[in-house]
Design a protein around this motif. Structure first.
Motif, PDB file in Angstrom:
ATOM      1  N   ALA A 162      44.459  84.833 -14.625  1.00 29.69           N
ATOM      2  CA  ALA A 162      45.180  86.072 -14.363  1.00 29.69           C
ATOM      3  C   ALA A 162      45.613  86.165 -12.908  1.00 29.69           C
ATOM      4  O   ALA A 162      46.747  86.573 -12.611  1.00 29.69           O
ATOM      5  CB  ALA A 162      44.301  87.260 -14.739  1.00 29.69           C
ATOM      6  N   LEU A 196      58.011  85.446  -8.453  1.00 33.49           N
ATOM      7  CA  LEU A 196      59.248  85.319  -9.215  1.00 33.49           C
ATOM      8  C   LEU A 196      60.037  86.624  -9.284  1.00 33.49           C
ATOM      9  O   LEU A 196      61.253  86.626  -9.296  1.00 33.49           O
ATOM     10  CB  LEU A 196      58.932  84.832 -10.632  1.00 33.49           C
ATOM     11  CG  LEU A 196      58.535  83.371 -10.746  1.00 33.49           C
ATOM     12  CD1 LEU A 196      58.080  83.053 -12.160  1.00 33.49           C
ATOM     13  CD2 LEU A 196      59.703  82.487 -10.362  1.00 33.49           C
ATOM     14  N   THR A 197      59.333  87.724  -9.378  1.00 36.19           N
ATOM     15  CA  THR A 197      60.048  88.963  -9.664  1.00 36.19           C
ATOM     16  C   THR A 197      60.337  89.827  -8.429  1.00 36.19           C
ATOM     17  O   THR A 197      61.239  90.634  -8.440  1.00 36.19           O
ATOM     18  CB  THR A 197      59.266  89.816 -10.661  1.00 36.19           C
ATOM     19  OG1 THR A 197      57.938  89.979 -10.136  1.00 36.19           O
ATOM     20  CG2 THR A 197      59.199  89.159 -12.010  1.00 36.19           C
ATOM     21  N   ARG A 198      59.550  89.690  -7.362  1.00 35.11           N
ATOM     22  CA  ARG A 198      59.791  90.513  -6.179  1.00 35.11           C
ATOM     23  C   ARG A 198      61.119  90.164  -5.519  1.00 35.11           C
ATOM     24  O   ARG A 198      61.537  88.999  -5.548  1.00 35.11           O
ATOM     25  CB  ARG A 198      58.670  90.306  -5.157  1.00 35.11           C
ATOM     26  CG  ARG A 198      57.399  91.041  -5.486  1.00 35.11           C
ATOM     27  CD  ARG A 198      57.561  92.525  -5.233  1.00 35.11           C
ATOM     28  NE  ARG A 198      56.666  93.302  -6.070  1.00 35.11           N
ATOM     29  CZ  ARG A 198      55.409  93.581  -5.734  1.00 35.11           C
ATOM     30  NH1 ARG A 198      54.930  93.135  -4.585  1.00 35.11           N
ATOM     31  NH2 ARG A 198      54.657  94.268  -6.534  1.00 35.11           N
ATOM     32  N   ALA A 254      63.894  87.137 -14.136  1.00 38.51           N
ATOM     33  CA  ALA A 254      62.607  86.411 -14.185  1.00 38.51           C
ATOM     34  C   ALA A 254      61.606  87.190 -15.018  1.00 38.51           C
ATOM     35  O   ALA A 254      60.922  86.625 -15.886  1.00 38.51           O
ATOM     36  CB  ALA A 254      62.081  86.208 -12.768  1.00 38.51           C
ATOM     37  N   ALA A 255      61.516  88.512 -14.772  1.00 34.95           N
ATOM     38  CA  ALA A 255      60.560  89.322 -15.526  1.00 34.95           C
ATOM     39  C   ALA A 255      60.869  89.275 -17.008  1.00 34.95           C
ATOM     40  O   ALA A 255      59.968  89.100 -17.856  1.00 34.95           O
ATOM     41  CB  ALA A 255      60.608  90.762 -15.028  1.00 34.95           C
ATOM     42  N   PRO A 276      51.600  93.785 -15.498  1.00 31.76           N
ATOM     43  CA  PRO A 276      52.828  93.564 -14.700  1.00 31.76           C
ATOM     44  C   PRO A 276      54.070  93.429 -15.558  1.00 31.76           C
ATOM     45  O   PRO A 276      55.132  93.976 -15.238  1.00 31.76           O
ATOM     46  CB  PRO A 276      52.553  92.277 -13.950  1.00 31.76           C
ATOM     47  CG  PRO A 276      51.104  92.052 -14.028  1.00 31.76           C
ATOM     48  CD  PRO A 276      50.613  92.751 -15.231  1.00 31.76           C
ATOM     49  N   ILE A 277      53.889  92.710 -16.698  1.00 26.92           N
ATOM     50  CA  ILE A 277      55.058  92.527 -17.556  1.00 26.92           C
ATOM     51  C   ILE A 277      55.552  93.878 -18.048  1.00 26.92           C
ATOM     52  O   ILE A 277      56.739  94.215 -17.968  1.00 26.92           O
ATOM     53  CB  ILE A 277      54.716  91.614 -18.742  1.00 26.92           C
ATOM     54  CG1 ILE A 277      54.376  90.210 -18.248  1.00 26.92           C
ATOM     55  CG2 ILE A 277      55.868  91.554 -19.727  1.00 26.92           C
ATOM     56  CD1 ILE A 277      53.978  89.264 -19.336  1.00 26.92           C
ATOM     57  N   GLY A 335      65.217  88.907  -9.921  1.00 29.25           N
ATOM     58  CA  GLY A 335      63.859  89.364 -10.235  1.00 29.25           C
ATOM     59  C   GLY A 335      63.775  89.925 -11.647  1.00 29.25           C
ATOM     60  O   GLY A 335      62.854  89.609 -12.413  1.00 29.25           O
ATOM     61  N   TYR A 343      53.843  85.542 -10.769  1.00 32.37           N
ATOM     62  CA  TYR A 343      54.724  86.578 -11.271  1.00 32.37           C
ATOM     63  C   TYR A 343      55.331  87.377 -10.125  1.00 32.37           C
ATOM     64  O   TYR A 343      56.537  87.650 -10.107  1.00 32.37           O
ATOM     65  CB  TYR A 343      53.909  87.498 -12.183  1.00 32.37           C
ATOM     66  CG  TYR A 343      54.734  88.495 -12.947  1.00 32.37           C
ATOM     67  CD1 TYR A 343      55.351  88.124 -14.141  1.00 32.37           C
ATOM     68  CD2 TYR A 343      54.910  89.787 -12.488  1.00 32.37           C
ATOM     69  CE1 TYR A 343      56.104  89.021 -14.844  1.00 32.37           C
ATOM     70  CE2 TYR A 343      55.673  90.698 -13.188  1.00 32.37           C
ATOM     71  CZ  TYR A 343      56.263  90.302 -14.376  1.00 32.37           C
ATOM     72  OH  TYR A 343      57.020  91.189 -15.084  1.00 32.37           O
ATOM     73  N   CYS A 397      39.517  83.378 -17.432  1.00 34.99           N
ATOM     74  CA  CYS A 397      40.545  84.378 -17.667  1.00 34.99           C
ATOM     75  C   CYS A 397      40.959  85.027 -16.339  1.00 34.99           C
ATOM     76  O   CYS A 397      42.154  85.201 -16.069  1.00 34.99           O
ATOM     77  CB  CYS A 397      40.048  85.448 -18.616  1.00 34.99           C
ATOM     78  SG  CYS A 397      39.944  84.887 -20.301  1.00 34.99           S
ATOM     79  N   TYR A 421      48.391  83.691 -12.313  1.00 35.32           N
ATOM     80  CA  TYR A 421      49.595  84.167 -12.974  1.00 35.32           C
ATOM     81  C   TYR A 421      50.190  85.348 -12.215  1.00 35.32           C
ATOM     82  O   TYR A 421      51.406  85.436 -12.040  1.00 35.32           O
ATOM     83  CB  TYR A 421      49.239  84.567 -14.403  1.00 35.32           C
ATOM     84  CG  TYR A 421      50.197  85.508 -15.047  1.00 35.32           C
ATOM     85  CD1 TYR A 421      51.373  85.017 -15.629  1.00 35.32           C
ATOM     86  CD2 TYR A 421      49.966  86.878 -15.056  1.00 35.32           C
ATOM     87  CE1 TYR A 421      52.266  85.880 -16.207  1.00 35.32           C
ATOM     88  CE2 TYR A 421      50.854  87.742 -15.633  1.00 35.32           C
ATOM     89  CZ  TYR A 421      52.005  87.247 -16.216  1.00 35.32           C
ATOM     90  OH  TYR A 421      52.878  88.104 -16.792  1.00 35.32           O
ATOM     91  N   LEU A 428      41.795  88.592 -19.592  1.00 33.41           N
ATOM     92  CA  LEU A 428      43.023  87.795 -19.618  1.00 33.41           C
ATOM     93  C   LEU A 428      44.256  88.672 -19.848  1.00 33.41           C
ATOM     94  O   LEU A 428      45.250  88.595 -19.126  1.00 33.41           O
ATOM     95  CB  LEU A 428      42.919  86.746 -20.723  1.00 33.41           C
ATOM     96  CG  LEU A 428      44.102  85.803 -20.843  1.00 33.41           C
ATOM     97  CD1 LEU A 428      44.206  84.940 -19.606  1.00 33.41           C
ATOM     98  CD2 LEU A 428      43.976  84.934 -22.071  1.00 33.41           C
ATOM     99  N   ILE A 447      59.945  85.881 -18.512  1.00 34.98           N
ATOM    100  CA  ILE A 447      58.495  85.725 -18.699  1.00 34.98           C
ATOM    101  C   ILE A 447      58.041  86.505 -19.931  1.00 34.98           C
ATOM    102  O   ILE A 447      57.272  86.016 -20.766  1.00 34.98           O
ATOM    103  CB  ILE A 447      57.751  86.192 -17.436  1.00 34.98           C
ATOM    104  CG1 ILE A 447      57.885  85.119 -16.355  1.00 34.98           C
ATOM    105  CG2 ILE A 447      56.266  86.424 -17.740  1.00 34.98           C
ATOM    106  CD1 ILE A 447      57.324  85.498 -15.033  1.00 34.98           C
ATOM    107  N   SER A 449      57.146  95.942 -15.233  1.00 32.37           N
ATOM    108  CA  SER A 449      58.494  95.533 -14.827  1.00 32.37           C
ATOM    109  C   SER A 449      59.506  95.825 -15.920  1.00 32.37           C
ATOM    110  O   SER A 449      60.652  96.189 -15.652  1.00 32.37           O
ATOM    111  CB  SER A 449      58.521  94.062 -14.409  1.00 32.37           C
ATOM    112  OG  SER A 449      57.850  93.289 -15.342  1.00 32.37           O
ATOM    113  N   PRO A 482      45.372  91.788 -16.942  1.00 32.72           N
ATOM    114  CA  PRO A 482      46.158  91.420 -15.745  1.00 32.72           C
ATOM    115  C   PRO A 482      47.480  90.756 -16.094  1.00 32.72           C
ATOM    116  O   PRO A 482      48.416  90.759 -15.302  1.00 32.72           O
ATOM    117  CB  PRO A 482      45.260  90.433 -15.006  1.00 32.72           C
ATOM    118  CG  PRO A 482      43.977  90.397 -15.701  1.00 32.72           C
ATOM    119  CD  PRO A 482      44.135  91.029 -17.025  1.00 32.72           C
ATOM    120  N   MET A 483      47.568  90.169 -17.286  1.00 33.46           N
ATOM    121  CA  MET A 483      48.831  89.502 -17.611  1.00 33.46           C
ATOM    122  C   MET A 483      49.873  90.489 -18.136  1.00 33.46           C
ATOM    123  O   MET A 483      51.048  90.386 -17.820  1.00 33.46           O
ATOM    124  CB  MET A 483      48.592  88.420 -18.669  1.00 33.46           C
ATOM    125  CG  MET A 483      48.047  87.146 -18.073  1.00 33.46           C
ATOM    126  SD  MET A 483      47.784  85.923 -19.314  1.00 33.46           S
ATOM    127  CE  MET A 483      49.291  85.027 -19.193  1.00 33.46           C
TER     128      MET A 483
END
Lengths: 791, 563
Positions: free
Chosen positions: A751, A761-763, B14-15, B539-540, B11, A758, A747, A754, B532, B18, B543, B535-536
């Protein structure tokens, strides 16, 4: 090799010739002056005589007794006598070659005889059947071949080649052995003319159970038998109960006690009529037999391992842990389903974990476990065999076992069965055997036999406090006060073979009754206490037998025990947690006879056997098994089954090795204590061992129970089963917090990956003024300090 | 500046994408892979069954013999007449009884049969004329003057499904048919209640489902005496011989079972399967020491101590290894010579005539004294004793009838009930048993299936396999069929379906696969998910929040521009 064997046999015969003349004098000594017993002898002989010349084996088998007796029944003497000197050997070889040619014409006779034997449904180890099985096996192998995976296919092919080669070899061997037998026949026929008279007395001896009153010779021999003690009951009872205890002092100083309880019931469990009214037979077991259409059921629970080399052979062998084998009737359609239900029910009856028997530890042996009762079933699809080597046997198994006895633990021999003493022992084994048996010699009607046996070995040091002095009270903390009133016979036997004149130990109270029984190929003498006779209890109204050794303080070594003819060892070799090797050593201690044994081993699927690495060697040479049945395992479905027929050369060690690889289990498949290791059940060695004395083939005759369990089909040999040690194998064991660690780690990795993706892609990226390097900044500081324009 | 703006837009896109992928793919994937398999269950139908509305219908045929009806009455009497009665037992159980009466006059042969000298003979010949179906009742009404019934007896109930009813005295005077029927109906209902079912029987049968108001102690004991309905019973006869040294017992149990027990069980065959076993137990002692009564020169067991007798014996009896049906135990205890004779005393300190007692839902024990069969002391022990099976089986048969619930509640005054004959059971007694057993089965099966449905509903982690689902639905169908057959009055079929229902429901309820509970505590779940998901998702979420706040700012900016 075969030649040497012939030579050995040849020599044996000659020694017999020499010895036999003086033997019967010695034999008759205990019976001197008993007119009536002599009369009895003659009648028996008259009945059995017509059959006598037709059997080739009996003479050879019968004669060693005399030899043995002459040597005061110690085998040590016999062995020295048996060692041939070099010159003699050569001489014999010459004579053998001379006589071999005239022997040939009798071959036809021999074959006829074999046919007869076959129609009689004789023992499994006869040559004819062996061949049959061989061909059948080959068929099976070819069908199996198609199903097997490529790798296994190769293995079986190799194996097949092996077996075909074997076949050739066996036919050769067979011829040779036939020649041997013919020679013995020749020899015997010569003897017969001279030794007809001795023959008769000898045969009587073979039927044993002559009860001799040592002190009171005038009493006719069979007067002490129990039927006289029984008041004649008006209706002929349909069921019969017998109980018996045998005590055998072992050479190690330990003591072996073997209980047998036998209930015979004339009920027809196989018929359509439902059996539902029980008297002496336990209802719970009867219902199980009826419901699951069981033909034979054998179940044993054992704690500890029987040390054959120290203790000799047990009356009833059993492997450590639980063992269950069942023959179903041929009306059963779904054998596997019935087996599953049956194990669950038995598990409830005996409070044991038999419910852990499933397809992964059940096998169908093709040759090793033939029915012990009547009925010549050959279709082994109705047989199931399973062992649970892990099973711990304790009080909770003993109580239900005792409940099956008609007298419970209230009267008779079963009062001795107190768990606090029984389980304070080195070896404890209890068993239940149910099988159909013949009622009369003609076998017109059958009846169901239930044998409950319990064997226990008390240790010299823990139970006996180091003193070689045993009594019933010391062993069981109880004494005997009465026989079970329901028993038609209730006897205690004490093995006094090594103590003919009372020079070894003293047995009190002394009993006037002595009996001889042929058990495990040896003639033993027993003191008998008949509990149905009030006289056995004496004035104190309780029987507390006492065996006191005379040389208890000075450490005089007791006479050397006979080495058991057959025994075996097994161990795992190799290092690391990946591969290993199973070694099985089978010892044949017979000085001059080779005999065949069947080896069965069932290995769990998680040890992946490499059958192409199977090697069998004895005396440093390759020993090709004449029959191999191998059923490869399927992961989580069924175990490996390896059965083979081996010829053990005389006085040799045969080593069977096979390599294996350890499989990785799923994490839920590990036991709660995986680092203890995983058990592999005992291998089973079934053998027809050549007997020193003539065995009794009449199974319906009234014999002591301990000598009548395995049916004996021919006089020259007896059936024996030897169990090897169970193995404890370590499997690669994971750290069981591993799944959680793995989840967390993956995990986190996911993470992190990912997260960077991420970010990418987003910065938004902007071009930035690069800041000057460290050297440049330091240089600028210096320049500013000096007043020089900056860089 | 423009490029920076484009970058920022990209950006944001993309966010968003995702986030969309996570919602559209990730969440269903996670959901699908961690869910437990739960087959579909007919929950609606089960809930319907939870509110049980049972309707029991009886066909009653009333036959008027000659001399009971005036010709004008005969014309006016209706052919059929239905009478309904509703009883609300508790909130979700209602019972409705429906008596469908058919009226007709007797034909010639029946008239002849009724002219037989005794009621028993009349009963037999009426039966040969027409066999009435299972669950129905035929009532013959005979005139007041008839000599068929003895004085003072108004109703006679025979071995079959027929009853003979004497027309009451006031009605011999002719009145209109309505009065006649009004007079007859309560009496016929009374007959039917004796011969098929009464409200108390049915509520007792519903005891699994409905908590009854605590009645008197006796009625409670009565209701708890008989065994629960079960598809099969194991009957075990055990002969206890505490002292095989002094007597050797023989009993011809095979013959006795064949001649005494088997006829009754053959009769009861539609109700359940019975299997009979017997055994002899040696050295089986009673749990209490009987007291010696010097006045009687005998040992006695008090009623209070009887409760302690069974336990030590029961350990020896052994359960039936081959089936899981309830076991009925019948023990015959032959006391040893030193404790003999042994008599059982009731609460009034009077010896019990049969010298036997029974334990509810367990079985019966009989003490059989043999001390008079011993010789005068000179005979050698053990003495052979043959047990008189007739005496023993008489007691055991009576106990067996009690255990199986074939109890004849005392007949109302004026009723004459023919005592049961060789078969041990009259047809109408069997019917009665079948009515209550059917209702009991239906009640048990519905409670089982509703509680199973509740359980499965409450614990979401239980895996429901297809075979359980199929068992549940077959239970539901059988139950619906049973209820429908009861409504139609087909007692035989109703019993059959109710048996199927109860078997299927038990199999579903006790299926071992339901025990494999996939249960993970919440803290462990979080411990595994957090590395899991945290951290996933953070950010989502961040943003998304940023995008939202920017959008809001822009909107504000636009608005201020407009202003």
């Amino acid at each position: 090799m075969a030649a040497r064997r012939c030579l050995g046999l040849w020599f044996f015969l000659i020694t017999l010739c020499v010895v036999s003349t003086g033997a019967d004098v010695l034999h008759t000594t205990p019976v001197t002056g008993t007119e009536s017993s002599a009369a009895g002898t003659e009648t028996v002989v008259a009945r059995e005589l017509p059959e006598a010349p037709s059997d080739p084996g009996e003479h050879t088998a019968a004669e060693p007794t005399r030899e043995g007796e002459q040597n005061d029944r110690t085998r040590g003497g016999e062995q020295t006598l048996g060692q041939p000197t070099r010159e003699e050997e050569q001489e014999q070889e010459k004579t053998r070659e001379g006589e071999q040619t005239p022997a040939q014409p009798t071959r036809e006779e021999e074959e006829e005889e074999e046919e007869q034997e076959q129609t009689r449904g004789e023992e499994e180890f006869t040559r004819e059947e062996e061949e049959e099985e061989l061909t059948r096996e080959e068929e099976e192998l070819t069908t199996e071949e198609e199903e097997l995976t490529r790798e296994e296919e190769e293995q079986t092919r190799e194996e097949e080649e092996l077996t075909t080669e074997e076949e050739e070899l066996t036919t050769e061997e067979e011829e040779l052995t036939r020649e041997e037998e013919e020679q013995t026949r020749e020899e015997e026929e010569e003897q017969q003319t001279t030794a007809q008279q001795e023959e008769q007395t000898k045969r009587w001896e073979a039927t044993e159970l002559e009860e001799e009153h040592v002190h009171d010779a005038a009493v006719p021999p069979l007067a002490g038998d129990p039927p006289a003690a029984d008041p004649p009951s008006p209706p002929p009872s349909k069921d019969d109960f017998q109980e018996e205890l045998v005590i055998r002092p072992l050479h190690s100083g330990d003591i072996y006690a073997s209980f047998q309880f036998r209930t015979v019931w004339d009920a027809d469990f196989m018929g359509d009529q439902k059996v539902s009214h029980y008297r002496l037979f336990p209802k719970s077991l009867g219902q199980v037999i009826t419901k699951f259409s069981v033909r034979e059921l054998h179940i044993s629970f054992t704690q500890g391992y029987w040390r054959t080399m120290q203790w000799g052979q047990p009356y009833l062998p059993s492997p450590p842990g639980a063992e269950l084998w069942v023959w179903f009737q041929d009306t059963v359609t779904d054998v596997d389903g019935t087996w599953k239900e049956l194990t669950n029910v038995l598990s409830g009856i005996f409070c044991a974990s038999l419910n852990f028997i499933d397809s992964t530890n059940t096998v169908q042996p093709s040759a090793s476990f033939k029915p012990l009762g009547i009925g010549n079933v050959t279709d082994h699809s109705f047989l199931r065999y399973a062992t649970l080597p892990r099973e711990i046997v304790c009080t909770e198994n003993l109580t239900p076992w005792k409940k099956l006895l008609p007298c419970g633990s209230k009267a008779g021999l079963s009062v001795l069965l107190k768990s606090e003493k029984l389980f304070h022992s080195t070896f404890h084994s209890q068993a239940v055997h149910v099988r159909p048996v013949c009622q009369d010699p003609q076998c017109r009607t059958t009846s169901m036999e239930l044998r409950q046996t319990l064997n226990v070995v008390f240790d010299l040091h823990t139970s006996g406090q180091g003193k070689r002095e045993w009594s019933l009270f010391k062993m069981f903390s109880r004494t005997l006060t009465e026989a079970c009133p329901l028993a038609s016979s209730s006897k205690v036997y004490v093995d006094v073979t090594d103590n003919p004149q009372g020079e070894q130990f003293e047995l009190s109270p002394a009993t006037p009754l002595l009996t001889q029984a042929v058990v495990l190929g040896d003639r033993r003498t027993y003191s008998v206490y008949d509990l149905t006779q009030q006289a056995s209890f004496g004035s104190s109204r309780s029987l507390n037998m006492l065996l006191r050794w005379k040389n208890s303080h000075n450490n005089v070594v007791p006479p050397v025990m006979l080495r058991p003819l057959l025994h075996s060892e097994r161990y795992v070799a190799g290092y690391g947690l990946q591969a290993g090797e199973i070694h099985t050593l089978i010892y044949n201690h017979h000085p001059y006879r080779a005999f065949p044994v069947l080896l069965l081993s069932a290995v769990p699927w998680y040890l992946r056997l490499y059958i192409h690495t199977l090697t069998v060697s004895s005396k440093g040479k390759d020993n090709r098994p004449s029959y191999i049945h191998y059923q490869p395992s399927k992961d989580r479905e069924r175990p490996h089954l390896l059965e083979m027929l081996l010829q053990l050369p005389p006085n040799s060690v045969t080593e069977v090795t096979v390599e294996f690889e350890r499989a990785l289990l799923k994490w839920t498949e590990y036991t709660p204590d995986p680092n203890h290791g995983f058990y592999v059940g005992s291998s089973v060695i079934s053998a027809l061992v050549p007997s020193v004395v003539a065995m009794d083939t009449n199974s319906t005759l009234d014999r002591p129970l301990f000598s009548s369990f395995f049916p004996c089909k021919e006089e020259a040999s007896y059936f024996m089963r030897v169990y090897t040690e169970p193995l404890l194998v370590n499997l690669p064991t994971p750290d069981f917090s591993m799944p959680y660690n793995v989840i967390c780690l993956t995990c986190t990795v996911v993470a992190v990956g990912y997260g960077s993706l991420y970010n990418l892609l987003t910065r938004t990226f902007q071009v930035d003024e690069p800041s000057p390097g460290l050297a440049k900044r330091i240089a600028n500081v210096i320049r500013r300090f000096r007043g020089v324009p900056l860089l | 500046m423009a490029t920076a703006e484009v970058e920022r837009k990209r950006g944001q896109l993309a966010a968003l994408s995702i986030a969309v992928v996570v919602v559209l793919v990730g969440v269903p994937l996670w959901w699908r892979t961690t869910e437990t398999y739960r087959a579909w269950l007919p929950v609606n139908q089960i809930n319907e069954l939870a509110e049980l509305q049972l309707q029991l219908s009886v066909d009653v045929e009333v036959v008027f013999s000659r001399g009971t009806l005036m010709p004008e009455q005969q014309k006016k009497v209706p052919f059929t007449r239905t009478q309904e009665e509703a009883q609300k037992v508790d909130d979700d159980t209602t019972l409705r009884y429906r008596y469908e009466s058919k009226y007709r006059t007797a034909n010639i042969m029946e008239e002849d049969a009724l002219k037989q000298p005794t009621a028993a003979e009349a009963d037999l010949s009426l039966h040969t004329l027409s066999a009435s179906p299972c669950g129905s009742v035929v009532v013959y009404v005979i005139p007041e003057t008839s000599v068929l019934l003895p004085q003072g007896v108004d109703v006679y109930i025979g071995h079959r499904r027929t009853a003979v009813l004497r027309m009451g005295a006031p009605m011999s005077v002719g009145k209109n048919h309505k009065q006649l029927l009004a007079h007859l109906e309560p009496r016929i209902t009374q007959v039917v209640q004796v011969m098929s079912f009464s409200h108390t029987d049915i509520t007792a049968a519903l005891s699994d489902r409905v908590r009854l108001s605590p009645g008197s102690k006796e009625s409670l004991a009565d209701s708890m005496r008989s065994f629960k309905s079960s598809p099969g019973y194991e009957i075990t006869f055990s002969l206890l011989n505490p002292d095989p040294k002094s007597h050797r017992l023989d009993w011809d149990i095979e013959g006795a079972v064949h001649s005494y027990i088997q006829p009754l069980l053959t009769k009861l065959a539609p109700l359940a399967n019975f299997s009979i076993d017997s055994q002899i137990l040696y050295y089986a002692m009673l749990g209490v020491n009987p007291r010696f009564d010097s006045s009687l020169e005998a040992y006695t067991l008090n009623a209070d101590s009887l409760a302690h007798v069974i336990n030590p014996v029961e350990a020896r009896l052994g359960s039936n290894a081959a089936s899981s049906n309830p076991v009925l135990n019948f023990l015959l205890y032959v006391p040893d010579a030193h404790h003999s004779p042994l008599y059982i005393h009731d609460h009034q300190k009077q010896p019990v005539a049969s010298n036997a007692f029974h334990s509810p839902r367990w079985g019966g024990i009989m003490v059989y004294n043999v001390n008079d069969l011993y010789g005068r002391g000179e005979t050698p022990l053990p003495v052979n004793i043959n047990i008189n099976m007739e005496k023993v089986m008489g007691v055991f048969l009576a106990q067996l009838r009690l255990m199986l619930g074939v109890q004849s509640s005392p007949a109302p005054p004026g009723f004459l009930v023919e005592p049961c004959g060789g078969a041990g059971l009259a047809d109408w007694e069997l019917d009665r048993l079948m009515w209550s057993r059917t209702v009991e089965n239906v009640a048990t099966a519905t409670t089982t299936i509703t509680s199973l449905a509740q359980l499965l509903d409450q614990i979401g982690n239980i895996v429901i396999n297809d075979n359980i689902a199929s068992q549940v639905s077959s239970t539901v169908t059988s139950l619906q069929l049973a209820v429908a057959e009861l409504e139609a009055g087909n007692l035989g079929f109703a019993l059959q379906y109710s048996k199927e229902a109860i078997l299927a429901s038990e199999r579903a309820f006790f299926d071992p696969s339901l025990l494999h509970l996939l249960y993970f505590p919440d803290d462990q779940k979080f411990a595994i998910y957090i590395p899991l998901f945290l951290p996933m998702c953070v950010p989502i979420l961040l943003s998304l929040i940023k995008i939202a706040s920017e959008a809001r700012q822009r909107r504000k900016l636009k608005q201020s521009k407009k202003d």
